[in-house]
Write an enzyme that holds these catalytic residues in place. Structure first.
Site, PDB file in Angstrom:
ATOM      1  N   ASP A  45      -1.854  -9.975 -12.053  1.00 55.57           N
ATOM      2  CA  ASP A  45      -1.147  -8.832 -12.635  1.00 55.57           C
ATOM      3  C   ASP A  45       0.360  -9.088 -12.580  1.00 55.57           C
ATOM      4  OD1 ASP A  45      -1.514  -5.688 -13.285  1.00 55.57           O
ATOM      5  OD2 ASP A  45       0.294  -6.002 -12.099  1.00 55.57           O
ATOM      6  N   TYR A  50       9.029  -8.098 -14.069  1.00 54.88           N
ATOM      7  CA  TYR A  50       9.044  -8.870 -12.822  1.00 54.88           C
ATOM      8  C   TYR A  50       9.804 -10.195 -12.954  1.00 54.88           C
ATOM      9  CZ  TYR A  50       5.102  -5.711 -11.762  1.00 54.88           C
ATOM     10  OH  TYR A  50       4.290  -4.614 -11.600  1.00 54.88           O
ATOM     11  N   LYS A  75       2.867  -6.433 -18.814  1.00 58.01           N
ATOM     12  CA  LYS A  75       3.266  -5.060 -19.162  1.00 58.01           C
ATOM     13  C   LYS A  75       4.563  -5.064 -19.951  1.00 58.01           C
ATOM     14  CE  LYS A  75       1.589  -3.926 -14.517  1.00 58.01           C
ATOM     15  NZ  LYS A  75       2.111  -5.001 -13.666  1.00 58.01           N
ATOM     16  N   HIS A 108       4.208  -0.125 -19.529  1.00 57.22           N
ATOM     17  CA  HIS A 108       4.513  -0.079 -18.086  1.00 57.22           C
ATOM     18  C   HIS A 108       4.817   1.349 -17.618  1.00 57.22           C
ATOM     19  CE1 HIS A 108       6.216  -2.931 -14.771  1.00 57.22           C
ATOM     20  NE2 HIS A 108       5.618  -1.888 -14.234  1.00 57.22           N
TER      21      HIS A 108
HETATM   22  P1  NAD Z   1       1.060  -3.664  -2.048  1.00 57.73           P
HETATM   23  O1  NAD Z   1       0.493  -2.353  -1.651  1.00 57.73           O
HETATM   24  O2  NAD Z   1       0.179  -4.685  -2.649  1.00 57.73           O
HETATM   25  O3  NAD Z   1       1.794  -4.245  -0.740  1.00 57.73           O
HETATM   26  C1  NAD Z   1       2.346  -5.536  -0.733  1.00 57.73           C
HETATM   27  C2  NAD Z   1       3.089  -5.761   0.595  1.00 57.73           C
HETATM   28  O4  NAD Z   1       2.227  -5.479   1.695  1.00 57.73           O
HETATM   29  C3  NAD Z   1       3.498  -7.222   0.766  1.00 57.73           C
HETATM   30  O5  NAD Z   1       4.787  -7.418   0.264  1.00 57.73           O
HETATM   31  C4  NAD Z   1       3.446  -7.419   2.271  1.00 57.73           C
HETATM   32  O6  NAD Z   1       4.663  -7.012   2.838  1.00 57.73           O
HETATM   33  C5  NAD Z   1       2.373  -6.469   2.712  1.00 57.73           C
HETATM   34  N1  NAD Z   1       1.051  -7.091   2.900  1.00 57.73           N
HETATM   35  C6  NAD Z   1       0.275  -7.733   1.973  1.00 57.73           C
HETATM   36  N2  NAD Z   1      -0.896  -8.098   2.506  1.00 57.73           N
HETATM   37  C7  NAD Z   1      -0.869  -7.692   3.792  1.00 57.73           C
HETATM   38  C8  NAD Z   1      -1.804  -7.779   4.849  1.00 57.73           C
HETATM   39  N3  NAD Z   1      -2.994  -8.358   4.683  1.00 57.73           N
HETATM   40  N4  NAD Z   1      -1.446  -7.252   6.057  1.00 57.73           N
HETATM   41  C9  NAD Z   1      -0.261  -6.653   6.236  1.00 57.73           C
HETATM   42  N5  NAD Z   1       0.663  -6.522   5.253  1.00 57.73           N
HETATM   43  C10 NAD Z   1       0.357  -7.048   4.046  1.00 57.73           C
HETATM   44  O7  NAD Z   1       2.321  -3.346  -2.970  1.00 57.73           O
HETATM   45  P2  NAD Z   1       2.867  -3.788  -4.393  1.00 57.73           P
HETATM   46  O8  NAD Z   1       3.195  -5.221  -4.450  1.00 57.73           O
HETATM   47  O9  NAD Z   1       3.943  -2.810  -4.707  1.00 57.73           O
HETATM   48  O10 NAD Z   1       1.641  -3.506  -5.379  1.00 57.73           O
HETATM   49  C11 NAD Z   1       0.691  -4.491  -5.748  1.00 57.73           C
HETATM   50  C12 NAD Z   1       0.823  -4.858  -7.199  1.00 57.73           C
HETATM   51  O11 NAD Z   1       0.749  -3.691  -8.025  1.00 57.73           O
HETATM   52  C13 NAD Z   1       2.188  -5.463  -7.568  1.00 57.73           C
HETATM   53  O12 NAD Z   1       2.338  -6.783  -7.129  1.00 57.73           O
HETATM   54  C14 NAD Z   1       2.164  -5.281  -9.058  1.00 57.73           C
HETATM   55  O13 NAD Z   1       1.343  -6.265  -9.653  1.00 57.73           O
HETATM   56  C15 NAD Z   1       1.529  -3.897  -9.185  1.00 57.73           C
HETATM   57  N6  NAD Z   1       2.533  -2.808  -9.307  1.00 57.73           N
HETATM   58  C16 NAD Z   1       2.599  -2.117 -10.471  1.00 57.73           C
HETATM   59  C17 NAD Z   1       3.514  -1.089 -10.642  1.00 57.73           C
HETATM   60  C18 NAD Z   1       3.550  -0.332 -11.929  1.00 57.73           C
HETATM   61  O14 NAD Z   1       4.480   0.458 -12.142  1.00 57.73           O
HETATM   62  N7  NAD Z   1       2.599  -0.516 -12.800  1.00 57.73           N
HETATM   63  C19 NAD Z   1       4.386  -0.750  -9.601  1.00 57.73           C
HETATM   64  C20 NAD Z   1       4.308  -1.463  -8.397  1.00 57.73           C
HETATM   65  C21 NAD Z   1       3.360  -2.487  -8.254  1.00 57.73           C
END
Ligand code: NAD
Length: 274
Positions: A45, A50, A75, A108
């Protein structure tokens, strides 16, 4: 281990677990996506916003994995709304990704203040009809935005990608999605890690199941039927986040997780952002 798929309203299938690349630096994206592909992830994704589509494309090209075994989402950037512009921006993404189509193209953010998402959606239908996006969907749409699309266009989005984690359990939107055949994608599924994963309720569940708090939360999403793509730059966590298909939470476990709901968002308000 095989990741289950969810059938979309256009008949296509999406792996329920993927890998998100938000906030992965452009220069580190290829190696990070490679680590995810090595573990077994086949769904990536990304987004124009990004700034790392080239790295995703590089990892895909280097992997040698057949294109039809991969599911790639991108997106539309917020400044690209409009019917023809949405297609033009996808063409640019495809060049950066080195692909001739994406599996899923999302609006998005709805940007209701600008209010062009209906014509943008018509551009998405054009992109799908031209074979540049196999499936089309939206992100951060609220119920009134989805109703506007339903009233004025002929395609129901295949997915709506929304902020969704134990502190923001999106019951009303999920119910709307279920009624209208829209799959729910949960962004920031583990609440971006900080804070949420330290909750004592999750520590208790994690200990009882012999898992990490992140695995318990990701498993909760899977059992709700959500599509998730946690992000990590750490190979051990990338693997950990993938190993969520060999244990089951009980109804009581699920209820305990949902007690963490506060309704507070980590990200912006979709009614005003963009
Ligand atoms: P997430 O909830 O996936 O959290 C990621 C963070 O959690 C990492 O940076 C790390 O610090 C921590 N982490 C990851 N694995 C872990 C583990 N096993 N144990 C402990 N900590 C851990 O947050 P995200 O990246 O904001 O969301 C995931 C994906 O969603 C993004 O990469 C993106 O692809 C998507 N996204 C979309 C939008 C949108 O507006 N459509 C917005 C934000 C994110």
């Amino acid at each position: 281990m095989t990741v289950p798929t969810i059938k979309l309203n256009d008949g296509r299938e999406i792996p329920q677990l993927g890998f998100g690349v938000f906030q992965i630096e452009a220069g580190r994206t290829a190696e990070t996506v490679k680590a995810a592909l090595d573990v077994g992830y086949r769904h990536i994704d990304t987004a124009q916003m990004y700034g790392n589509e080239e790295g995703v494309g590089q990892a895909i090209a280097d992997s040698g994995i057949p294109r039809d075994e991969l599911f790639v989402t991108t997106k539309l950037n917020n400044d690209g709304h409009g019917r023809s512009e949405a297609v033009r921006r996808l063409d640019q993404s495809l060049t950066r990704l080195g692909l001739d189509h994406v599996d899923l193209y999302l609006i998005h953010w709805p940007r209701p203040g600008e209010d062009r998402y209906v014509e943008t959606w018509q551009g998405f239908e054009d992109a799908r009809d031209a074979g540049k996006a196999r499936s089309i969907g939206v992100s951060n749409f609220q119920i009134p935005h989805l109703e506007q699309l339903a009233a004025q266009t002929s395609t129901v989005p295949a997915v709506n990608q929304i902020e969704f984690h134990p502190q923001l359990v999106q019951r009303e939107l999920s119910e709307y999605h279920r009624e209208h055949g829209i799959a729910t994608e949960a962004w920031s599924p583990i609440g971006q890690g900080k804070g949420l994963l330290d909750a004592p309720e999750l520590a208790e569940l994690a200990q009882r199941h012999g898992r990490s708090a992140a695995q318990v939360v990701l498993r909760w999403h899977i059992q709700l039927g959500n599509i998730v793509f946690p992000k990590s730059g750490n190979p051990d966590r990338i693997r950990e986040n993938y190993e969520i298909f060999d244990f089951t939470l009980s109804d009581a476990d699920i209820a305990a997780i949902e007690k963490l709901h506060t309704g507070a968002r980590l990200g912006p308000d979709p009614d005003t952002f963009g």
